[in-house]
Structures are given as structure tokens and as C-alpha cells.
Design a protein around this motif. Structure first.
Motif, PDB file in Angstrom:
ATOM      1  N   VAL A 249      59.152  47.878 -19.693  1.00 26.22           N
ATOM      2  CA  VAL A 249      58.702  46.669 -21.660  1.00 26.22           C
ATOM      3  C   VAL A 249      60.350  47.900 -21.976  1.00 26.22           C
ATOM      4  N   ARG A 250      61.269  47.629 -23.069  1.00 24.19           N
ATOM      5  CA  ARG A 250      61.912  48.601 -23.778  1.00 24.19           C
ATOM      6  C   ARG A 250      62.570  47.355 -24.528  1.00 24.19           C
ATOM      7  N   VAL A 251      63.422  47.775 -25.630  1.00 26.85           N
ATOM      8  CA  VAL A 251      63.512  47.437 -27.009  1.00 26.85           C
ATOM      9  C   VAL A 251      64.816  46.567 -27.002  1.00 26.85           C
ATOM     10  N   ALA A 252      64.377  45.237 -27.390  1.00 28.43           N
ATOM     11  CA  ALA A 252      65.758  44.484 -26.730  1.00 28.43           C
ATOM     12  C   ALA A 252      67.132  44.050 -28.294  1.00 28.43           C
ATOM     13  N   ILE A 253      68.506  44.166 -27.003  1.00 30.57           N
ATOM     14  CA  ILE A 253      69.431  43.795 -28.464  1.00 30.57           C
ATOM     15  C   ILE A 253      69.515  42.789 -29.124  1.00 30.57           C
ATOM     16  N   ASP A 254      69.747  42.504 -29.992  1.00 27.08           N
ATOM     17  CA  ASP A 254      70.259  41.223 -30.394  1.00 27.08           C
ATOM     18  C   ASP A 254      71.017  39.875 -29.937  1.00 27.08           C
ATOM     19  N   SER A 255      71.764  40.384 -29.208  1.00 30.69           N
ATOM     20  CA  SER A 255      72.935  39.574 -28.135  1.00 30.69           C
ATOM     21  C   SER A 255      72.048  38.920 -27.266  1.00 30.69           C
ATOM     22  N   GLN A 256      70.740  39.275 -26.954  1.00 31.97           N
ATOM     23  CA  GLN A 256      70.292  38.925 -25.565  1.00 31.97           C
ATOM     24  C   GLN A 256      68.771  38.021 -26.595  1.00 31.97           C
ATOM     25  N   ILE A 257      68.628  38.305 -27.751  1.00 29.65           N
ATOM     26  CA  ILE A 257      67.680  37.739 -27.440  1.00 29.65           C
ATOM     27  C   ILE A 257      68.505  35.784 -27.875  1.00 29.65           C
ATOM     28  N   GLU A 258      69.618  36.297 -29.201  1.00 26.85           N
ATOM     29  CA  GLU A 258      70.164  34.897 -29.393  1.00 26.85           C
ATOM     30  C   GLU A 258      70.108  34.084 -28.032  1.00 26.85           C
ATOM     31  N   LYS A 259      70.962  34.576 -27.313  1.00 25.35           N
ATOM     32  CA  LYS A 259      70.736  34.214 -25.505  1.00 25.35           C
ATOM     33  C   LYS A 259      69.973  33.515 -25.299  1.00 25.35           C
ATOM     34  N   ALA A 260      68.506  34.273 -25.187  1.00 28.34           N
ATOM     35  CA  ALA A 260      67.143  33.668 -25.112  1.00 28.34           C
ATOM     36  C   ALA A 260      66.840  32.474 -25.938  1.00 28.34           C
ATOM     37  N   LYS A 261      67.113  32.437 -27.432  1.00 29.75           N
ATOM     38  CA  LYS A 261      67.437  31.110 -27.955  1.00 29.75           C
ATOM     39  C   LYS A 261      67.172  30.265 -27.960  1.00 29.75           C
ATOM     40  N   LYS A 262      68.822  30.057 -27.970  1.00 30.75           N
ATOM     41  CA  LYS A 262      69.906  29.038 -27.068  1.00 30.75           C
ATOM     42  C   LYS A 262      69.328  28.785 -25.832  1.00 30.75           C
ATOM     43  N   GLU A 263      69.017  29.421 -25.130  1.00 31.34           N
ATOM     44  CA  GLU A 263      68.610  28.270 -23.681  1.00 31.34           C
ATOM     45  C   GLU A 263      67.508  28.362 -23.802  1.00 31.34           C
ATOM     46  N   GLU A 264      66.340  28.484 -24.873  1.00 31.69           N
ATOM     47  CA  GLU A 264      65.293  27.871 -25.019  1.00 31.69           C
ATOM     48  C   GLU A 264      64.996  26.655 -26.105  1.00 31.69           C
ATOM     49  N   ASN A 265      65.700  26.134 -26.540  1.00 26.80           N
ATOM     50  CA  ASN A 265      66.859  25.122 -27.377  1.00 26.80           C
ATOM     51  C   ASN A 265      67.784  23.823 -26.239  1.00 26.80           C
ATOM     52  N   GLY A 266      67.753  24.820 -24.820  1.00 25.04           N
ATOM     53  CA  GLY A 266      68.803  23.694 -24.450  1.00 25.04           C
ATOM     54  C   GLY A 266      69.876  24.158 -24.562  1.00 25.04           C
ATOM     55  N   GLU A 267      71.085  24.796 -24.889  1.00 21.29           N
ATOM     56  CA  GLU A 267      71.982  25.029 -25.601  1.00 21.29           C
ATOM     57  C   GLU A 267      73.096  25.913 -24.204  1.00 21.29           C
ATOM     58  N   VAL A 268      72.353  25.998 -23.672  1.00 16.79           N
ATOM     59  CA  VAL A 268      72.714  27.358 -22.702  1.00 16.79           C
ATOM     60  C   VAL A 268      73.173  26.657 -21.256  1.00 16.79           C
ATOM     61  N   ASP A 269      74.151  26.470 -20.303  1.00 11.34           N
ATOM     62  CA  ASP A 269      74.962  25.346 -19.517  1.00 11.34           C
ATOM     63  C   ASP A 269      73.973  25.780 -18.770  1.00 11.34           C
ATOM     64  N   GLY A 270      73.952  24.972 -17.335  1.00 13.54           N
ATOM     65  CA  GLY A 270      73.596  24.959 -16.090  1.00 13.54           C
ATOM     66  C   GLY A 270      74.346  26.224 -14.558  1.00 13.54           C
ATOM     67  N   ASP A 271      75.825  25.747 -15.433  1.00 14.78           N
ATOM     68  CA  ASP A 271      76.172  26.020 -14.692  1.00 14.78           C
ATOM     69  C   ASP A 271      76.627  27.747 -15.180  1.00 14.78           C
ATOM     70  N   GLU A 272      76.281  28.618 -16.100  1.00 13.25           N
ATOM     71  CA  GLU A 272      76.248  29.939 -16.703  1.00 13.25           C
ATOM     72  C   GLU A 272      74.699  30.069 -17.331  1.00 13.25           C
ATOM     73  N   PRO A 273      73.541  30.899 -16.379  1.00 15.50           N
ATOM     74  CA  PRO A 273      72.555  31.108 -16.559  1.00 15.50           C
ATOM     75  C   PRO A 273      72.575  32.182 -17.444  1.00 15.50           C
ATOM     76  N   ALA A 274      71.870  32.713 -18.261  1.00 19.57           N
ATOM     77  CA  ALA A 274      71.231  33.781 -19.483  1.00 19.57           C
ATOM     78  C   ALA A 274      71.299  34.822 -18.238  1.00 19.57           C
ATOM     79  N   ASP A 275      72.042  35.880 -19.013  1.00 20.81           N
ATOM     80  CA  ASP A 275      72.123  37.682 -18.108  1.00 20.81           C
ATOM     81  C   ASP A 275      70.445  37.698 -17.917  1.00 20.81           C
TER      82      ASP A 275
END
Length: 275
Positions: A249-275
Motif C-alpha cells: 500500500v503506497r501513495v498513488a500517482i495522479d496519472s494512475q488514478i486517471e487511467k483507472a477512472k477511464k477504465e471504470e467508465n469503459g474508456e480503456v481499449d481491451g487491447d491496451e490494459p491499464a498498467d
């Protein structure tokens, strides 16, 4: 840890535990098939609480059968050793000649026979003083691009309310993660998922195969009301066991959080999963 190979594709963790009998095992990992929900990958890893139990299992159960399939059992190799063994099986050591070396020698031999070697004063030269010297064929070796480094980005703005949780179980869900942090009143949680690419879904549909539901990637995010709660959660839960695994458990980075929110909203392509 031991490796069990040649398992039936239908084998489950429960069946493997029954096969191992009374030995004091700690954790069974059966990697799922990447796309087909009803199959595993044909192998499993089992962690025992003592090396003695692992040795007994190898001695007594190696070569036994599960559902008419003869399994083989051995000590699991560290990732570095597995890479070395695969490298040896596909071309030998780095000191041996590579296919490019063999081609270069063949070109030299042919040139010697035909006496058509290019004079030294006519060898092409580059205006780039820093370019690597030409090899015996007159061609300059190609420069290798630096390997892409995976993992969390090094640059970004650290969040003051959200934590990054790593080493989660692959069966972990957003609900389970949020419940685990329940004492800290989380406002939002998300477990990153590996989604099946659209073209694979189309092929599976043509064959009438049911695709596997999105699989957890082993990490997620949790947001709290303030920085004080965030720091408290990190201090108290980092390294603790959750669902059979010691989480980070550690402090998150803003770019990670933004990608997670996009995935949650279905905006991340299935061919390119979030890091």
C-alpha cells in the motif's frame, strides 16, 4: 513452492488440494486460461509451509495421475532460471554464433570466392562521428532501442487522498477491496481489470465459446476523505495479508488514478490494459 505440470484443463484448486492429500500446504495457484472461462492453463503452483512437505510431495506424487493424466511435479524455478533455461533451449548461450553472425560469415566466404570484396578506400563512410564502426560486411550494426519499462510511472503528482494497492489476488473484486479498507471509510475503490480484446471476443463468438469475464490484474486504488486517513491506511496496512497475499500500500500517482477512472467508465481499449 512446487510446479505441477500436465494437469487436466478442467482441474480446479479443490481437486488439486484433494490430490495432494494431508500435506500442510499454504496456497494453490492455478493460472486461468487467458480467454476461455472453462479452462485453466494445464499447470499450477503450490506453496507449502515447510520444504519437507514439498520434498515429500515430489517424491511420492510425481508421475501419479489426475483424471487420467500423468502429472509431473518438481520444485518451481525462480523467474530468472526459467528465462535462462528457455534461452538455452532456443539458440544456446550468448557466446555462440547468432543467425546474423552465420549470415555474415556466409557473405564473407562468397565474396572471397568471387573476389568482389569492396576495397578499403571505397567502403561507405558515415558523416556521424558517433556512429558505431562498420562490421566485416560493410554494414553498420543496427542500434537497439532501449527496452520499455513496465510498472507505475516515475513522474507525476502524488495524490493526497488515494493509495495504490499492489499484489492483490487475481480473484479480488472492487467490492472486496473496498470492504477490506472499510475501517477507513473509503470514498471510492477500483480494481484494475484485464479485458478481452474486441477481435478476440468476435472470434470466440464465431466458435460459440463463452469468453472469460474480465480478470483482475493484481492491483487497485482506494480513495479516502483526507490525507491523514490516507497516511494512516498506508502505515497500518502496508505489508498486511489480504486474501492470502501480502499487499503493498503506497501513495498513488495522479496519472494512475486517471487511467483507472477511464477504465471504470469503459474508456480503456481491451487491447491496451491499464498498467
Amino acid at each position: 513452492r512446487i510446479y505441477i505440470g500436465n494437469l487436466p484443463f478442467s482441474a480446479t484448486e479443490t481437486e488439486i488440494k484433494e490430490f495432494l492429500g494431508p500435506y500442510d500446504l499454504y496456497y494453490v495457484t492455478v493460472p486461468p486460461h487467458r480467454f476461455i472461462a472453462s479452462r485453466n492453463t494445464g499447470f499450477a503452483f503450490v506453496d507449502f509451509k515447510s520444504p519437507e512437505d514439498a520434498a515429500k510431495v515430489i517424491e511420492e506424487l510425481n508421475g501419479k495421475t489426475i483424471s487420467d493424466r500423468t502429472v509431473f511435479i518438481q520444485l518451481a524455478k525462480p523467474p530468472s532460471e526459467r528465462r535462462e533455461s528457455r534461452r538455452g533451449a532456443h539458440g544456446g548461450t550468448a557466446a555462440e554464433e547468432t543467425p546474423k553472425d552465420v549470415v555474415a560469415l556466409a557473405v564473407e566466404g562468397e565474396a572471397a570466392v568471387k573476389s568482389t570484396e569492396m576495397p578499403a578506400d571505397l567502403t561507405p563512410r558515415s558523416n556521424d562521428e558517433n556512429a558505431p564502426p562498420a562490421n566485416s560486411t560493410g554494414k553498420r550494426p543496427q542500434r537497439r532501442r532501449p527496452a520499455h519499462k513496465r510498472g507505475p510511472p516515475k513522474e507525476g503528482i502524488p495524490s493526497t487522498t488515494t493509495v495504490f494497492v499492489a499484489n492483490l489476488s487475481y480473484s479480488c473484486t472492487t467490492e472486496k477491496l473496498k470492504d477490506y479498507f472499510g475501517d477507513y471509510s473509503p470514498e471510492w475503490a477500483h480494481v484494475a481489470l484485464k479485458r478481452t480484446p474486441a477481435f478476440v471476443l468476435a472470434k470466440l463468438a464465431e466458435r460459440g465459446v463463452t469468453p472469460r469475464p474480465p480478470r483482475a490484474l493484481g492491483f487497485g486504488f482506494v480513495r479516502f476523505a483526507d490525507e491523514e486517513t490516507q497516511k494512516k491506511a498506508i502505515a497500518e496496512l502496508n505489508g498486511k495479508e489480504f486474501d492470502g497475499r501480502a499487499i503493498s500500500v503506497r501513495v498513488a500517482i495522479d496519472s494512475q488514478i486517471e487511467k483507472a477512472k477511464k477504465e471504470e467508465n469503459g474508456e480503456v481499449d481491451g487491447d491496451e490494459p491499464a498498467d
